[in-house]
Design an enzyme around this catalytic site. Structure first.
Site, PDB file in Angstrom:
ATOM      1  NE  ARG A  22     -31.057  32.199 -46.895  1.00 53.62           N
ATOM      2  CZ  ARG A  22     -30.959  30.899 -47.183  1.00 53.62           C
ATOM      3  NH1 ARG A  22     -31.971  30.272 -47.765  1.00 53.62           N
ATOM      4  NH2 ARG A  22     -29.867  30.217 -46.907  1.00 53.62           N
ATOM      5  CG  ASP A  55     -34.043  33.391 -50.724  1.00 60.65           C
ATOM      6  OD1 ASP A  55     -34.692  33.181 -51.754  1.00 60.65           O
ATOM      7  OD2 ASP A  55     -33.061  32.707 -50.393  1.00 60.65           O
TER       8      ASP A  55
END
Length: 293
Positions: A176, A85
């Protein structure tokens, strides 16, 4: 104060910190400690819906954790970070020459059930230690894939190298990881730039109260927002017990019921009082599980 409270979490705060802020505010209003729990964390950089349990409802947290989720996420192709991320360090960069049409096909190919590998920086426990705690020390966590289901993916925007998608998925799915997997299939990797949870089961972020607004509310205003325990458990069928059997249920006794239902149920008395959660076995024996005296 017992029930469910929907809060819109801002980015830049941990889920635990949000819970503590709500607890502190409720204590200042009531003058006593109020139990507050959450039914699923959001990453520090993520925003969106958090379903909080209050008072007696904290005993039911496990039931909400398995609900489907919906997210809106933006990924950027060509970079991979160690956390998958925007908070992480870039560990790989690669030019991405994919076309919009090719990317669309790759994104939609993830509408499936498959084993997904959690990110190294995750809350998964490995021998009692969180994976992110190991990752921070430079130790590669020995994670195992978990079978998840992506029920649907809606492509909201593609503006290469970025793309934004809305994902309806099973509990336990890591967005993610999904973004990175899309990038891997595109041949250049990707990381999650922004993430917002918009739905948990039937609960919508549109019905949630922003944290800053909640922390400025009086008790009477917050009480109006609280969803009752039995309404929050909408995903369990309900049964009503005849007089006498309600007392047996509250005393933890098992007995046969005349209902063609199996599994977890919301149990009510004849006068409409919520008694708790029970489990109906195949032989129609009702087992009290969570009793509300």
């Amino acid at each position: 104060m017992d029930g469910i409270l929907l809060v819109d979490k801002p980015s830049g705060i941990t889920s635990n910190s949000l819970v503590q802020k709500v607890k502190k505010h409720l204590k200042s209003l009531t003058g006593s400690e109020v139990k507050v729990g959450h039914t699923g964390t959001l990453d520090f950089f993520a925003s969106g819906l958090m379903v909080l349990t209050l008072g007696k409802a904290t005993r039911l947290t496990e039931y909400f954790q398995g609900l489907d989720k919906e997210y809106i996420a933006t990924g950027e192709l060509g970079k991979i970070t160690d956390t998958y991320d925007i908070q992480g360090q870039v560990i790989q960069e690669k030019e991405c020459t994919i076309t919009e049409e090719e990317l669309e096909k790759i994104i939609l190919s993830f509408e499936k059930t498959y084993p997904q590998m959690p990110p190294p920086f995750s809350s998964k426990r490995i021998n009692g230690v969180r994976a992110y705690q190991l990752a921070k020390k430079g130790i590669t966590p020995q994670l195992k894939p978990k079978v998840v289901t992506i029920y649907s993916i809606q492509i909201l925007e593609i503006n290469l190298p970025e793309f934004t998608i809305k994902v309806h998925c099973s509990s336990g799915t890591y967005i993610r990881s999904l973004i990175k997997e899309i990038g891997d299939e595109a041949g250049c990797g990707a990381y999650t730039k922004s993430l917002r949870r918009t739905r948990v089961g039937r609960f919508s972020v549109e019905d949630a109260t922003p944290l800053d607004k909640l922390l400025a509310m009086e008790l009477s205003e917050i009480e109006k927002l609280v969803i009752s325990v039995h309404e929050g458990l909408y995903f369990f069928p309900e049964i009503t017990l005849d007089e006498g059997f309600d007392r047996r249920f509250l005393h933890g006794q098992r007995f046969r019921v005349p209902f063609d239902i199996q599994g977890n149920v919301r149990v009510f008395s004849k006068d409409g009082r919520f008694l708790g959660v029970g489990f109906v076995r195949e032989d129609r024996i009702l087992q009290p599980v969570k009793v509300f005296l």
